[in-house]
Design a protein around this motif. Structure first.
Motif, PDB file in Angstrom:
ATOM      1  N   LYS A  18       0.833  -1.213   0.000  1.00 20.81           N
ATOM      2  CA  LYS A  18       0.000   0.000   0.000  1.00 20.81           C
ATOM      3  C   LYS A  18       0.863   1.257   0.000  1.00 20.81           C
ATOM      4  O   LYS A  18       0.663   2.156  -0.823  1.00 20.81           O
ATOM      5  N   THR A  19       1.823   1.311   0.903  1.00 22.53           N
ATOM      6  CA  THR A  19       2.707   2.475   0.998  1.00 22.53           C
ATOM      7  C   THR A  19       3.518   2.649  -0.286  1.00 22.53           C
ATOM      8  O   THR A  19       3.702   3.773  -0.761  1.00 22.53           O
ATOM      9  N   ILE A  22       1.390   4.226  -3.042  1.00 23.76           N
ATOM     10  CA  ILE A  22       1.222   5.663  -2.798  1.00 23.76           C
ATOM     11  C   ILE A  22       2.507   6.403  -3.147  1.00 23.76           C
ATOM     12  O   ILE A  22       2.479   7.438  -3.817  1.00 23.76           O
ATOM     13  N   THR A  37       3.597   0.612   8.223  1.00 28.61           N
ATOM     14  CA  THR A  37       2.850   1.811   8.601  1.00 28.61           C
ATOM     15  C   THR A  37       2.212   1.561   9.962  1.00 28.61           C
ATOM     16  O   THR A  37       1.587   0.532  10.186  1.00 28.61           O
ATOM     17  N   ASP A  66      -3.125   6.087   4.007  1.00 32.77           N
ATOM     18  CA  ASP A  66      -2.417   4.810   4.018  1.00 32.77           C
ATOM     19  C   ASP A  66      -2.666   4.188   5.388  1.00 32.77           C
ATOM     20  O   ASP A  66      -2.108   4.630   6.392  1.00 32.77           O
TER      21      ASP A  66
END
Length: 178
Positions: A18-19, A22, A37, A66
């Motif tokens: 996910k990070t 982004i 995260t 996020d």
């Protein structure tokens, strides 16, 4: 030029990328270093899109949340999902259990944001054999799923596409509710 702000959330299990998605979209960078995260990290990106009745240019300011990855012991905070217009549900193609958890993430997001729109990103496609990609079945159908993409934050595969398609759909929903 008119500016509109929209919140999107990236949800999925821990370590699915996910990070990285982004970071690739917002900063145009990729790092192999894994940093988990904790809680939530918010990024911003302004996009110029065509929209409105006169099909004029407008700036869409994305607030990209996020969210800490789901684990066996800890779920995603419902408070973080509130007010989101859209979600990217991310899974890791190299870890089948993350794909199996997609419906849970979708149901949780929709329980908070029933009118939200969703794109599913099956990430790390660069690490997955091409012939196996064809065998991955489609994610169970939900009306709010716009599309499912096989993405790679590392090489940038479909990263811009998922964010732009989600942004355009959120803009359409915004116009239809006016």
């Amino acid at each position: 030029m008119h500016t509109l702000s929209k919140k999107i959330c990236l949800v999925g299990d821990f370590g699915v990328g996910k990070t990285s998605l982004i970071r690739r979209f917002v900063e145009r960078q990729f790092s192999d270093q894994y940093l988990s995260t904790v809680g939530v990290k918010i990024s911003r990106k302004t996009m110029e899109l065509m929209g409105g009745e006169a099909d004029k240019k407008l700036n869409l300011k994305l607030m990209i949340w996020d969210l800490e990855g789901h684990t066996k012991f800890k779920g995603i905070s419902k408070n973080h999902l509130q007010g989101a217009s859209g979600a990217l549900v991310v899974a890791d193609l190299t870890r089948p259990e993350t794909i199996e958890h997609i419906p849970e993430h979708i149901n949780l997001f929709l329980s908070i944001n029933p009118k939200g729109v969703i794109i599913v990103a099956l990430n790390k496609a660069d690490l997955f054999a091409e012939e196996k990609l064809q065998k991955i079945g489609q994610v169970k159908e939900f009306d709010q799923i716009l599309a499912t993409y096989q993405t790679s934050a590392k090489i940038g595969l479909y990263v811009d596409d998922i964010f732009y398609q989600l942004a355009r759909e959120m803009l359409k929903k915004n116009e239809s509710s006016c």
